[in-house]
Design an enzyme around this catalytic site. Structure first.
Site, PDB file in Angstrom:
ATOM      1  CE  LYS A   9      -3.983  -2.252   2.245  1.00 10.35           C
ATOM      2  NZ  LYS A   9      -4.962  -2.174   3.373  1.00 10.35           N
ATOM      3  CE1 TYR A  49      -9.381  -3.316   0.229  1.00 12.08           C
ATOM      4  CE2 TYR A  49      -8.363  -1.334  -0.651  1.00 12.08           C
ATOM      5  CZ  TYR A  49      -8.270  -2.518   0.067  1.00 12.08           C
ATOM      6  OH  TYR A  49      -7.076  -2.898   0.626  1.00 12.08           O
ATOM      7  CG  ASN A 112      -3.717  -2.241   6.882  1.00 16.94           C
ATOM      8  OD1 ASN A 112      -3.602  -1.892   5.710  1.00 16.94           O
ATOM      9  ND2 ASN A 112      -4.726  -2.959   7.315  1.00 16.94           N
ATOM     10  CG  HIS A 115      -5.340  -6.213  -0.408  1.00 15.58           C
ATOM     11  ND1 HIS A 115      -6.559  -6.306   0.217  1.00 15.58           N
ATOM     12  CD2 HIS A 115      -5.385  -7.083  -1.453  1.00 15.58           C
ATOM     13  CE1 HIS A 115      -7.311  -7.186  -0.438  1.00 15.58           C
ATOM     14  NE2 HIS A 115      -6.626  -7.661  -1.462  1.00 15.58           N
ATOM     15  CD  GLU A 126      -8.685  -9.203  -3.880  1.00 14.84           C
ATOM     16  OE1 GLU A 126      -7.512  -9.501  -3.580  1.00 14.84           O
ATOM     17  OE2 GLU A 126      -9.538  -8.888  -3.025  1.00 14.84           O
TER      18      GLU A 126
HETATM   19  P1  ATP Z   1      -6.995  -5.989   3.234  1.00  8.28           P
HETATM   20  O1  ATP Z   1      -8.326  -6.304   2.612  1.00  8.28           O
HETATM   21  O2  ATP Z   1      -6.493  -4.605   2.908  1.00  8.28           O
HETATM   22  O3  ATP Z   1      -5.985  -7.060   2.975  1.00  8.28           O
HETATM   23  P2  ATP Z   1      -7.966  -6.979   5.738  1.00  8.28           P
HETATM   24  O4  ATP Z   1      -8.541  -8.079   4.935  1.00  8.28           O
HETATM   25  O5  ATP Z   1      -7.075  -7.323   6.875  1.00  8.28           O
HETATM   26  O6  ATP Z   1      -7.173  -5.975   4.819  1.00  8.28           O
HETATM   27  P3  ATP Z   1     -10.574  -5.748   5.695  1.00  8.28           P
HETATM   28  O7  ATP Z   1     -11.582  -5.986   6.749  1.00  8.28           O
HETATM   29  O8  ATP Z   1     -10.749  -6.428   4.374  1.00  8.28           O
HETATM   30  O9  ATP Z   1      -9.122  -6.058   6.292  1.00  8.28           O
HETATM   31  O10 ATP Z   1     -10.503  -4.184   5.470  1.00  8.28           O
HETATM   32  C1  ATP Z   1      -9.885  -3.637   4.309  1.00  8.28           C
HETATM   33  C2  ATP Z   1      -8.998  -2.485   4.699  1.00  8.28           C
HETATM   34  O11 ATP Z   1      -9.816  -1.429   5.174  1.00  8.28           O
HETATM   35  C3  ATP Z   1      -8.026  -2.748   5.837  1.00  8.28           C
HETATM   36  O12 ATP Z   1      -6.800  -3.301   5.427  1.00  8.28           O
HETATM   37  C4  ATP Z   1      -7.806  -1.371   6.391  1.00  8.28           C
HETATM   38  O13 ATP Z   1      -6.845  -0.656   5.604  1.00  8.28           O
HETATM   39  C5  ATP Z   1      -9.145  -0.719   6.212  1.00  8.28           C
HETATM   40  N1  ATP Z   1      -9.936  -0.846   7.435  1.00  8.28           N
HETATM   41  C6  ATP Z   1     -10.563  -1.932   7.913  1.00  8.28           C
HETATM   42  N2  ATP Z   1     -11.201  -1.700   9.051  1.00  8.28           N
HETATM   43  C7  ATP Z   1     -10.989  -0.382   9.315  1.00  8.28           C
HETATM   44  C8  ATP Z   1     -11.378   0.506  10.350  1.00  8.28           C
HETATM   45  N3  ATP Z   1     -12.153   0.084  11.356  1.00  8.28           N
HETATM   46  N4  ATP Z   1     -10.956   1.779  10.281  1.00  8.28           N
HETATM   47  C9  ATP Z   1     -10.186   2.220   9.273  1.00  8.28           C
HETATM   48  N5  ATP Z   1      -9.781   1.438   8.243  1.00  8.28           N
HETATM   49  C10 ATP Z   1     -10.164   0.154   8.284  1.00  8.28           C
HETATM   50 MG    MG Z   2      -9.692  -7.758   3.179  1.00  2.38          MG
END
Ligand code: ATP
Ligand code: MG
Length: 137
Positions: A9, A49, A112, A115, A126
């Site tokens: 990211k 997303y 974070n 992804h 994807e």
């Molecule tokens: P990713 O899909 O990016 O690999 P993930 O699967 O661990 O991450 P998801 O629940 O799919 O998490 O959420 C997608 C992304 O949205 C997260 O990686 C994070 O960057 C953001 N995100 C998720 N929850 C929150 C939150 N509560 N507040 C802010 N950003 C969030």
């Molecule tokens: Mg995810």
């Protein structure tokens, strides 16, 4: 043998740790079989997303993903989807295990570092979203 999507990211690209993150994949038996650097447009970030579009953090997530270039790769290996998720660590870096990418390189839940596809089905969707078949080796 599975394939999955990984995205470094904008926060991690900005910190100049693409190589360190790639090392985590390679050291754990995942092979990079496709890669491209890209600055996502709003349409690309929103489309990628789309499953999160009703979530309260969707706007913030899209803005962040457009804030700078990302590095997108296809990883291949045994149990690649689960293996990549394990190497990444959980969504919130505070809760991520020692030695995971998010523990070592991420600053917050929203910024974070990486992804990773969360299922084999989503991995295929994807991969098709970002790569043509002839771009994958
Ligand atoms: P990713 O899909 O990016 O690999 P993930 O699967 O661990 O991450 P998801 O629940 O799919 O998490 O959420 C997608 C992304 O949205 C997260 O990686 C994070 O960057 C953001 N995100 C998720 N929850 C929150 C939150 N509560 N507040 C802010 N950003 C969030
Ligand atoms: Mg995810």
């Amino acid at each position: 043998i599975e394939r999955t999507i990984s995205i470094v990211k904008p926060d991690a690209v900005g910190k100049n740790v693409i190589g360190k993150i790639y090392d985590r994949f390679e050291s754990n038996g995942l092979k990079i079989v496709a890669a491209k650097m890209k600055h996502l447009t709003r349409d690309e970030a929103e489309g990628f997303y789309a499953i999160h579009k009703e979530r309260p953090f969707f706007g913030e997530l899209v803005e962040f993903m457009m804030s700078g270039p990302v590095m997108i790769q296809v990883l291949e290996g045994e149990n690649a989807v689960a293996k990549n998720r394990e190497i990444m660590g959980v969504t919130n870096p505070i809760n991520a295990d020692v030695g995971t990418i998010r523990k070592d390189f991420a600053d917050s839940m929203s910024e974070n570092a990486v992804h990773g596809s969360d299922s084999l089905e989503n991995a295929q969707i994807e991969i098709n979203y970002f790569f043509q078949p002839e771009e994958i080796f």
